[in-house]
Design an enzyme around this catalytic site. Structure first.
Site, PDB file in Angstrom:
ATOM      1  N   SER A 146       0.851  -1.180   0.000  1.00  0.00           N
ATOM      2  CA  SER A 146       0.000   0.000   0.000  1.00  0.00           C
ATOM      3  C   SER A 146       0.891   1.235   0.000  1.00  0.00           C
ATOM      4  O   SER A 146       2.117   1.140  -0.001  1.00  0.00           O
ATOM      5  CB  SER A 146      -0.892   0.012   1.239  1.00  0.00           C
ATOM      6  N   LYS A 147       0.245   2.381   0.022  1.00  0.00           N
ATOM      7  CA  LYS A 147       0.957   3.659   0.016  1.00  0.00           C
ATOM      8  C   LYS A 147       2.038   3.726   1.097  1.00  0.00           C
ATOM      9  O   LYS A 147       3.058   4.379   0.928  1.00  0.00           O
ATOM     10  CB  LYS A 147      -0.040   4.810   0.235  1.00  0.00           C
ATOM     11  N   ARG A 148       1.759   3.044   2.213  1.00  0.00           N
ATOM     12  CA  ARG A 148       2.723   3.065   3.318  1.00  0.00           C
ATOM     13  C   ARG A 148       4.097   2.578   2.877  1.00  0.00           C
ATOM     14  O   ARG A 148       5.110   2.926   3.453  1.00  0.00           O
ATOM     15  CB  ARG A 148       2.247   2.141   4.446  1.00  0.00           C
TER      16      ARG A 148
END
Ligand code: GLU
Length: 489
Positions: free
Chosen positions: A251-253
């Site tokens: 994910s973006k993380r």
């Protein structure tokens, strides 16, 4: 029969790493077997889809060199390839399924169903449509039809086991009793994903469906639909989820997830393709750096692993470094020069006639072995391309501020003035000779010299760097560097 495979993105987001990997596997499979690779845009969710996203997806695929044989822009025998332009086909298929007894109209109020579902879920129970509309009498049905009452169409899931042989996971079976009579056409006339995907895969004669693991639970519904429509059921291959090094879903993380962000971050498309290909697939030997042709020649669905694939940015950087190191002169110039131009570092201003394109190539050649991303070239080339050196404070403090550096640099400046011709061996002899005369190790002179001309403690080889900068620039910078030195007491 030559395979026909497809990538079917929903344009509700950019082309992310997982989508690109799915597209790549389909593309490699088609190329390996002389088949066709289709691109189909699944934009039936009008509110969440956008033309910008479609453009982003096409641009992402183009950047990676994943070409499609049928689809947007190129057309093909099954055009249009946008589901929003194929709605009447899905509607007609739903009507056919009703006529053949495989589906039925459902007039239930959505509020009632939602309420029941939520209540069941709150108790932690599974909820399934109760088939209330299957129990309607023919008279009641006729009434509702005459009124034009809004209704959805549900697929009547038969009893028994639905099974398929997944090319990655092996045989998979679901019990019909656990699958609810799912909606195939909503009351607003729009198809659900299940219907549109199957109608298109059938019409477009798709032979292998290669898609993400997250679709496994949808597949029994799709198998039932293919059968009810009298179409051949394609082979399925569900590819593993991509996770970060922390084993959590990517994910973006974890940094960039849109493929085009990797372009901006300085990755080469071929390196990205090579890296993506190894996310869940392996050639069966220990090869890692593989050209596109080698990937095509070795790709097989059997090589896809069932376990999650780990996206390791350190490995991507390593892979990219391998591809950068392999760039020949022409490719190196063609790849890096535009970046330098955008950054305003190239071409150089007037008065830099000594720094030609051949000179630039020498510089890039020096930087190449250490570059992991194309953006590294910008950082490393900057001190050679601008006349204002950006001094790193800590490096200045450590290597230029001591009082003795002033006289050491003075000695080196004197020696450099006498180097003739101003080439690497001459410069090296001058540096080493100066250190010896000063009674210090060569390294002790090289550190302040490097910080003096580059501004920081890292650079390509110091002698090569001095020659590249040229005598005048080197001396001017060393003279300036002397001013950091504390005046001796
Ligand atoms: N539009 C679907 C998605 O983006 C396609 C899934 C499939 O390949 O069947 O997830």
């Amino acid at each position: 029969m030559a395979p026909r495979v497809r990538f079917a993105p929903s344009p509700t987001g950019y082309l992310h790493v997982g989508g690109a990997r799915t597209a790549l596997f389909n593309y490699l499979y088609a190329r390996r077997h002389g088949g066709r690779f289709l691109l189909r845009i699944e934009d039936t969710d009008v509110e969440r889809s956008s033309a910008d996203m479609v453009t982003g997806i096409l641009d992402g695929l183009r950047w990676l060199g994943i070409t499609w044989d049928e689809g947007p822009e190129v057309g093909g025998p099954h055009a249009p390839y946008f589901q929003s332009e194929r709605l009447e086909r899905y509607s007609a298929a739903a009507d056919r399924l009703v006529a053949s007894g495989h589906a039925y109209a459902c007039y239930c109020a959505p509020e009632r169903l939602r309420g029941e579902r939520e209540a069941a879920e709150a108790k932690g129970e599974a909820w399934k449509y109760d088939r209330a509309c299957l129990a309607l009498t023919p008279e009641r049905l006729a009434e509702l039809r005459a009124e034009g009452a809004p209704h959805a169409i549900r697929f009547k899931v038969p009893e028994g086991t639905v099974s398929f042989n997944d090319a990655v996971h092996g045989p998979i079976a679901f019990e019909g009793a656990t699958i609810e009579d799912f909606v195939i056409r909503r009351s607003d006339g729009y198809p659900t994903y299940h219907l549109s995907v199957v109608v298109d895969d059938a019409e477009m004669a798709i032979t292998q469906v290669v898609r993400g693991d997250d679709h496994i639970s949808n597949t029994p519904k799709h198998v039932l639909l293919f059968q009810a429509l009298g179409a051949a059921v394609p082979e399925f291959a569900h590819v593993p989820l991509i996770v970060g090094t922390d084993k959590k879903r990517l994910s973006k993380r974890h940094g960039a997830t849109s493929v085009l962000e990797y372009q901006k971050a300085g990755y080469l498309p071929d390196a990205m393709v090579n890296f993506l290909a190894l996310l869940g697939w392996a050639p069966g030997d220990d090869r890692e750096v593989m050209t596109r042709e080698e990937l095509i020649a070795s790709f097989a669905l059997e090589g896809i692993s069932g376990g999650n694939a780990v996206f390791d940015t350190a490995k991507l950087d390593w892979m990219n470094g391998q591809y950068i190191a392999a760039l020949d002169d022409a490719a190196l110039l063609a790849t890096v020069t535009p970046l330098l131009e955008t950054a305003g570092l190239w071409p150089l201003a007037a008065g830099s006639a000594d720094r030609s394109e051949a000179w630039l190539l020498t510089l890039l050649g020096l930087l190449k072995p250490r570059a992991k991303r194309l953006t590294d070239f910008l950082e490393q080339a900057r001190p050679f391309l601008t006349d204002t050196v950006d001094y790193d404070t800590a490096a200045v403090e450590k290597h230029l501020s001591p009082a003795h550096t002033r006289e050491q640099l003075a000695a080196l400046i004197g020696a450099l003035r006498g180097v003739e011709p101003f080439t690497e061996p001459g410069v090296e002899a001058a540096v080493r000779g100066t250190a010896e005369a000063l009674g210090i190790k060569a390294g002790a002179l090289i550190h302040p010299t490097r910080v003096g001309i580059i501004g920081k403690t890292t650079s390509p080889g110091i002698f090569e760097s001095i020659v590249l900068l040229g005598r005048e620039r080197t001396i001017a910078r060393l003279e300036h560097a002397q001013s950091f030195s504390a005046v001796g007491a």
